[in-house]
Design a protein around this motif. Sequence first.
Motif, mmCIF file in Angstrom:
data_model
loop_
_atom_site.group_PDB
_atom_site.id
_atom_site.type_symbol
_atom_site.label_atom_id
_atom_site.label_comp_id
_atom_site.label_asym_id
_atom_site.label_seq_id
_atom_site.Cartn_x
_atom_site.Cartn_y
_atom_site.Cartn_z
ATOM 1 N N VAL A 78 31.798 4.421 -29.583
ATOM 2 C CA VAL A 78 31.656 3.823 -28.294
ATOM 3 C C VAL A 78 30.243 3.237 -28.136
ATOM 4 C CG1 VAL A 78 32.073 3.356 -25.071
ATOM 5 C CG2 VAL A 78 33.217 4.744 -26.282
ATOM 6 N N GLU A 79 29.057 3.818 -27.889
ATOM 7 C CA GLU A 79 27.980 3.896 -28.370
ATOM 8 C C GLU A 79 27.448 2.304 -29.293
ATOM 9 O OE1 GLU A 79 25.280 6.260 -28.063
ATOM 10 O OE2 GLU A 79 25.152 7.116 -26.427
ATOM 11 N N LEU B 73 29.560 -0.514 -28.186
ATOM 12 C CA LEU B 73 28.435 -1.116 -26.858
ATOM 13 C C LEU B 73 27.259 -1.878 -27.695
ATOM 14 C CD1 LEU B 73 28.467 1.477 -24.290
ATOM 15 C CD2 LEU B 73 29.415 -0.693 -23.933
ATOM 16 N N ARG C 257 26.194 5.646 -23.421
ATOM 17 C CA ARG C 257 27.422 5.682 -23.090
ATOM 18 C C ARG C 257 26.468 6.007 -21.875
ATOM 19 N NH1 ARG C 257 31.921 8.580 -25.383
ATOM 20 N NH2 ARG C 257 32.224 8.103 -23.290
ATOM 21 N N ARG C 258 26.162 7.261 -21.216
ATOM 22 C CA ARG C 258 25.848 7.547 -20.356
ATOM 23 C C ARG C 258 23.878 7.940 -20.462
ATOM 24 N NH1 ARG C 258 30.326 10.822 -20.992
ATOM 25 N NH2 ARG C 258 31.609 10.377 -20.083
ATOM 26 N N GLN D 154 26.274 2.488 -19.654
ATOM 27 C CA GLN D 154 27.069 2.233 -18.529
ATOM 28 C C GLN D 154 27.477 3.419 -17.260
ATOM 29 O OE1 GLN D 154 30.150 3.738 -22.293
ATOM 30 N NE2 GLN D 154 31.707 2.264 -21.247
ATOM 31 N N GLN D 155 26.762 4.842 -17.444
ATOM 32 C CA GLN D 155 26.009 5.036 -16.446
ATOM 33 C C GLN D 155 24.615 5.660 -16.777
ATOM 34 O OE1 GLN D 155 29.182 8.389 -16.407
ATOM 35 N NE2 GLN D 155 30.910 7.278 -15.713
ATOM 36 N N THR E 217 22.977 -1.717 -16.606
ATOM 37 C CA THR E 217 23.877 -0.690 -16.332
ATOM 38 C C THR E 217 25.818 -1.611 -16.993
ATOM 39 O OG1 THR E 217 24.503 0.502 -14.256
ATOM 40 C CG2 THR E 217 26.015 -0.052 -15.168
ATOM 41 N N LEU E 218 25.903 -1.113 -18.549
ATOM 42 C CA LEU E 218 26.743 -2.025 -18.832
ATOM 43 C C LEU E 218 28.302 -1.789 -18.473
ATOM 44 C CD1 LEU E 218 25.397 -1.194 -22.829
ATOM 45 C CD2 LEU E 218 25.298 -3.545 -21.233
ATOM 46 N N ASP E 219 29.654 -3.206 -18.314
ATOM 47 C CA ASP E 219 30.901 -2.947 -18.015
ATOM 48 C C ASP E 219 31.903 -3.028 -19.527
ATOM 49 O OD1 ASP E 219 33.454 -3.667 -17.675
ATOM 50 O OD2 ASP E 219 32.807 -4.534 -15.829
ATOM 51 N N TYR E 220 31.533 -1.614 -19.935
ATOM 52 C CA TYR E 220 31.441 -1.867 -21.664
ATOM 53 C C TYR E 220 33.336 -2.712 -21.376
ATOM 54 C CZ TYR E 220 34.729 0.295 -25.732
ATOM 55 O OH TYR E 220 34.461 0.163 -27.404
ATOM 56 N N ASP E 221 33.964 -3.028 -20.568
ATOM 57 C CA ASP E 221 35.297 -3.450 -20.405
ATOM 58 C C ASP E 221 35.348 -5.333 -20.279
ATOM 59 O OD1 ASP E 221 37.353 -1.282 -20.535
ATOM 60 O OD2 ASP E 221 37.434 -0.822 -18.393
#
Length: 231
Positions: free
Chosen positions: A111-112, A115, A162-163, A195-196, A214-218
């Motif tokens: 995920v990272e 991103l 991610r966090r 993301q958070q 803050t990133l919105d992955y979707d």
Amino acid sequence: MGTVRLVIADCQVDYIGRLTAHLPRARRLLLIKSDGSVSVHADDRAYKPLNWMSPPCWLSEGEAPDDVDWAGRLWVVTNKAGEELRITIGEVEHDSSHQLGQDPGLVKDGVEAHLQELLAEHVTTLGDGYTLVRREYMTAIGPVDLLVRDPHGSSVAVEIKRRGDIDGVEQLTRYLELLNRDPLLAPVSGVFAAQQIKPQARTLAEDRGIRCLTLDYDRLRGTESTEFRLF
């Protein structure tokens, strides 16, 4: 080659700078890394030290002053701002140095890594007029995720998680300290993107002049280019 020195000793610690802090005499672990950082640990708090000095800083060792009521050595760690970490050391139980070798660095999870790829592709998520210079821009202590330029042409380092926690902010701070030594890049500002983002991390980042995003992955995935895909 990275070298780490481990010292277990009876010590007291005094921080002198923008504020003052005191750790009374007790047995602790002192960790000295090849980047010059010095941290003081107790047998709790997981990985977080009781006190520390981040690089660039310099360690000098000498005799404790006469006004100390117990015999010992004195370590003074000083940074470029003139702040001091003064460690008075009594009985030393262990003192060893170890070569750790070249570290391959943190391997980001899927995920990272995704991103980073998405934010590089859609760099205007940072703001209108932002342009990508390079992904994985290398520094002496590892690569910063993205190096970009803002609409005014100034350099911006972006660290992606991610966090987002305090460790991520500290990591970006170290990158910024190094990047700002390069006259071709300086001044370099920072963006901490995740993301958070934990409240403590946001507070620390903003106190250091680092912008949080803050990133919105979707949403980023939804804007991913499909130009060269068959399906």
